[in-house]
Design a protein around this motif. Structure first.
Motif, PDB file in Angstrom:
ATOM      1  N   ARG A  53     -27.711  26.052 -63.584  1.00 57.15           N
ATOM      2  CA  ARG A  53     -28.188  26.783 -64.754  1.00 57.15           C
ATOM      3  C   ARG A  53     -28.305  28.283 -64.507  1.00 57.15           C
ATOM      4  N   TYR A 111     -25.035  30.168 -64.313  1.00 61.13           N
ATOM      5  CA  TYR A 111     -24.462  30.233 -65.665  1.00 61.13           C
ATOM      6  C   TYR A 111     -25.142  31.323 -66.493  1.00 61.13           C
ATOM      7  N   GLU A 112     -26.466  31.450 -66.334  1.00 64.37           N
ATOM      8  CA  GLU A 112     -27.196  32.508 -67.054  1.00 64.37           C
ATOM      9  C   GLU A 112     -26.737  33.892 -66.603  1.00 64.37           C
ATOM     10  N   GLN A 133     -23.616  34.778 -68.363  1.00 63.74           N
ATOM     11  CA  GLN A 133     -23.828  35.044 -69.783  1.00 63.74           C
ATOM     12  C   GLN A 133     -24.168  36.510 -70.055  1.00 63.74           C
ATOM     13  N   PRO A 179     -32.405  37.059 -67.459  1.00 56.52           N
ATOM     14  CA  PRO A 179     -32.083  35.741 -66.879  1.00 56.52           C
ATOM     15  C   PRO A 179     -32.993  35.357 -65.721  1.00 56.52           C
ATOM     16  N   THR A 219     -36.180  34.090 -67.273  1.00 55.90           N
ATOM     17  CA  THR A 219     -35.879  32.762 -67.840  1.00 55.90           C
ATOM     18  C   THR A 219     -35.797  31.709 -66.741  1.00 55.90           C
TER      19      THR A 219
END
Length: 827
Positions: free
Chosen positions: A369, A372-373, A376, A423, A426
């Motif tokens: 995850r 991937y962030e 992004q 990110p 997050t």
């Protein structure tokens, strides 16, 4: 009740049923039915009454029983009767029960000897009976009288067959002693459904009415017309005795005197009479129960074993003992710490094969995850070049710059670094939420003590939030540290010289390996990144529809095969100019779908603009996305120009264009170092500041803080549900132990009576009259056919019937295709 043969068996079975009822179990012993079959006025009802021990059946000459009577004996504290057609009404007077049977019979059949297959259902509750079903059937007759139909024989045989064909039905074949036994319809019917004689007992009645000088000694000694279980002679009350209110107890004494005083029967008086019949049936019931007990014992022992540990804990827990409360609190806190650590660190003790544990989910956040962030937030190529262009021109101002300004590089890098904050925050939030979910999973085991559960949840959640805040501060500090100093001397940084050299390779592929993999060397094109099953979901029906294939993703292409043997390749799709996007779930599908498409709007596969691939779960989808990122395939909003040909805008100054390209290469090189560093430091920071700190708090400080509340006694107050559950477990545990003790006593105090050896019963042949045909009014058809053995009978029995049929050159008899009358379930 006057059934002396059941006196030893009834208390044991009742104790077993009571113990199983206390344990919430049903005593499914399925005790056999007992059906009394015989000719008209053969004494069937008297035999049945003697077995029950009460006068409750209608008496008289001719056909008195004109409807089947299904009598269910049920164990209860009080003695009374209930009819199914009189719901809610209890009959305590057995003479009233007799009158109700007569009235209900006439209501359906009339008063002129009519018959009906509709049964009368009677339940008798008593503390002196077993849960049995007794069936009193109409007597077999051949000549219709009154309102009886022409095929009366067939209808009665059909009616009887519905009951005696069941494997758990004991057949009492009643035959009067003053008739020819070889022509006994009861024995012939029993032979049809029980050719081996395993559940048939011959009952000879009216021995006291035989002509002087004659007796049934050879029959009762099982020498003349033998049966496997033999014959039992009984002497019932006469009609005069019934009218004179002679009770059953006196009738039994008179029966005993008859056998002891009769010269032909006194040597076998002990094996004759109603008490011996009851004893024989008792032995059969005992055999049946003993056969059922091993399965019962095994089932109850497994249940007892599963309750032992919990019951022992509940026995040791005393709600009013402060020492016990304190010890329990300590044990629960230690168990919570152990469970939490196992879910985070993993354990081989009990492996969950259905759901991921908290630690496994956090691992997926670390390595799937979070990367991937990071992808992004990466800017697209056009926007990056535009920002560099503006930065260079703003630094030069009105002057024309001869050299590439390093301030532009620093400004762009700092802006990229600032974008990492979202990110990273997050990332911390996702781990924090997973820790809380893991905590809830652990504290659910404290639901027995609501106050303790509430305080534990509050304390640990507060600790998680505090560590989350500290972790976020540390993460932001890491980013601020990176912003504080741009280290252009890093060993992995390409520097200005290398960046300028790459600009001279305009017709070659730009150095994209570092950018595509955030500082990790580009994988070899021959290396397989991922394999797995995916479903191509957007193919039309004409082209085969949605189908699952075996996919192989490498650094250069995506190939799929017919199966995982990888022998039959279906297609190979190059990764050039491919991007992916999420596809919303359809109403009819629960699969997670993503789509591959070409940025140049070319067809991806045959005549399809996109290729929709479906996974079985969100975890699998995230894993495929991470693999695509590793192969250089980015999400839809991230547009990376790997070719690097041309400029994002029409630069007038070639020198400015070269400077923009140089700065772009430098930014990509430096940010790949940052990405690599952040991906390494973030999991370590969270592990140290959050996960390890929370584990330490639960194992070391939680118990002290619970004691500090000063409400230790209140914390250990059980919930109402827990109190009931604890009492239920202890009660069930004791009941199971009692039931096993009863089973043990039953096994030691009873013995199995072996089945008598087979005898030569060839004298008894199944009859095979034809079915009645349509005749004129008043003329009866032929005698009805005798139904054959049901399909669930043993193959040996069927073979025996067929052999007999071949001997007499006739086909085996057929079974009437009628459903058996419904027998109410005992609840």
């Amino acid at each position: 009740m006057g059934n002396r043969g059941m006196e030893d068996l009834i208390p044991l079975v009742n104790r077993l049923q009571h113990a199983l009822g206390s344990a919430g179990q049903s005593c499914s012993l399925h005790l056999p039915q007992i059906a009394v079959v015989g000719g008209q006025s053969a004494g069937k009802s008297s035999v049945l009454e003697n077995f029950v021990g009460r006068d409750f059946l209608p008496r008289g000459s001719g056909m008195v029983t004109r409807r089947p009577l299904i009598l269910q004996l049920l164990t209860a504290d009080t003695e009374h009767g209930e009819f199914l057609h009189c719901k809610g009404k209890k009959f305590t007077d057995f003479e009233e029960i007799c009158r109700e049977i007569e009235a209900e019979t006439q209501r359906i059949t009339g008063s002129n000897k009519g018959i009906s297959p509709v049964p009368i259902n009677l339940r008798i509750y008593s503390p002196n009976v077993l849960n049995l079903t007794l069936v009193d059937l109409p007597g077999i007759t051949k000549v219709p009288v009154g309102d009886q139909p022409a095929d009366i024989e067939y209808q009665i045989r059909d009616m009887i067959m519905q009951y005696i064909c069941k494997d758990n039905c004991l057949i009492l074949a009643v035959t009067p002693a003053n008739t020819d036994l070889a022509n006994s319809d009861a024995l012939k019917l029993a032979k049809d459904v029980d050719p081996q004689g395993q559940r048939t007992i011959g009952v000879i009645t009216k021995l006291d009415l035989m002509d002087k000088g004659t007796d049934a000694r050879n029959i009762l000694e099982n020498r003349l017309l033998p049966l496997r279980r033999g014959y039992i002679g009984v002497v019932n009350r006469s009609q005069k005795d019934v009218v004179g209110k002679k009770d059953i107890k006196a009738a039994l004494l008179a029966e005993k005197d008859f056998f002891l005083s009769h010269p032909s029967y006194k040597h076998m008086a002990e094996s004759m009479g109603t008490p011996y019949l009851q004893k024989t049936l008792n032995q059969q019931l005992t055999n049946h129960i003993r056969e059922s007990l091993p399965a019962f014992r095994s089932h109850l022992q497994s249940q007892l074993l599963s309750l032992n540990k919990e019951a022992e804990e509940f026995k040791q827990f005393s709600p009013d003992d402060p020492a016990r409360r304190t010890k329990t609190l300590l044990q629960l806190a230690q168990r919570l710490a152990g469970d939490f650590e196992k879910l985070i660190e993993g354990s081989g003790d009990t492996v969950d094969t259905v759901n991921l544990s908290g630690g496994a989910k956090i691992n997926r956040i670390f390595h799937v995850r979070f990367p991937y962030e990071l992808v992004q937030i990466e800017s697209d190529e056009k926007k990056l070049r535009q920002e560099i262009n503006y930065a260079i021109r703003n630094i030069h101002g009105v002057r024309t710059g001869l050299f590439t300004p390093d301030m532009a590089f620093e400004a762009i890098v700092k802006k990229q670094l600032s974008c990492l904050k979202r990110p990273c925050i997050t990332f911390v939030d996702m781990v924090s939420q997973e820790l809380i979910s893991t905590l809830y999973q652990c504290i659910n085991k404290l639901s027995s003590f609501p106050k303790l559960q509430e305080e534990t949840e509050r304390l640990v959640t507060t600790e998680i939030r505090e560590q989350e805040s500290k972790c976020k501060e540390q993460v932001l500090m890491l980013i601020e540290i990176q912003l504080a100093y741009i280290n252009t001397k890093h060993e992995d940084f390409i520097g200005f010289t290398t960046a300028q050299q790459t600009n001279n390779q305009a017709n070659k592929k730009t150095h994209a390996g570092m950018a595509a993999n955030h500082g990790v060397a580009a994988p070899s094109r021959l290396i397989v990144i991922r394999k797995g099953w995916l479903t191509i979901s957007n193919l039309g029906i004409m082209k085969g529809g949605a189908r699952e294939y075996w996919f192989i993703l490498s650094a250069e292409s995506l190939s799929w095969f017919r199966d995982d043997e990888e022998k039959e390749k279906k297609y190979m799709l190059p990764l050039d100019n491919l991007r992916f996007r999420d596809v919303e779930k359809t109403f009819m599908s629960s699969k997670c779908v993503f789509a591959l498409f070409n940025t140049e709007l070319r067809n991806v596969y045959k005549d399809y603009k996109s290729l929709e691939l479906a996974c079985g779960s969100q975890e699998e989808l995230d894993s495929w996305k991470a693999s695509l990122l590793q192969a250089g395939v980015y999400p839809e909003k991230v547009a990376v120009d790997e070719q690097g040909n041309g400029a994002p805008e029409n630069f007038i100054d070639p020198q400015l264009e070269r400077q923009v390209e140089t700065i772009r290469n430098l930014v990509e090189s430096y940010m790949s170092i940052i990405y690599k560093t952040i991906k390494d430091l973030m999991p370590k920071t969270i592990m140290h500041l959050m996960i390890n700190s929370v584990k330490e708090f639960i194992s070391s400080e939680l118990l002290a803080q619970l004691y500090a509340l000063g409400e230790c006694s209140a914390l250990m107050d059980e919930s109402t549900e827990q109190q009931k559950y604890r009492e239920e477990v202890l009660r069930k545990h004791a009941a199971l132990k009692e039931a096993l003790a009863v089973i043990g006593k039953f096994s030691t105090s009873t013995c199995t009576t072996p089945l008598p050896p087979p005898v030569d019963s060839s004298w008894l042949r199944p009859s095979s009259p034809t079915l009645p045909k349509k005749t004129s009014v008043g003329v009866r058809g032929h005698a009805p056919s005798v139904p054959r053995v049901p399909s669930n009978a043993s193959s040996k029995s069927t073979g025996s019937l067929q052999q007999i049929a071949r001997q007499h050159h006739r086909a085996p008899p057929s079974v009437p295709r009628r459903h058996p009358p419904a027998i109410p379930n005992v609840k």
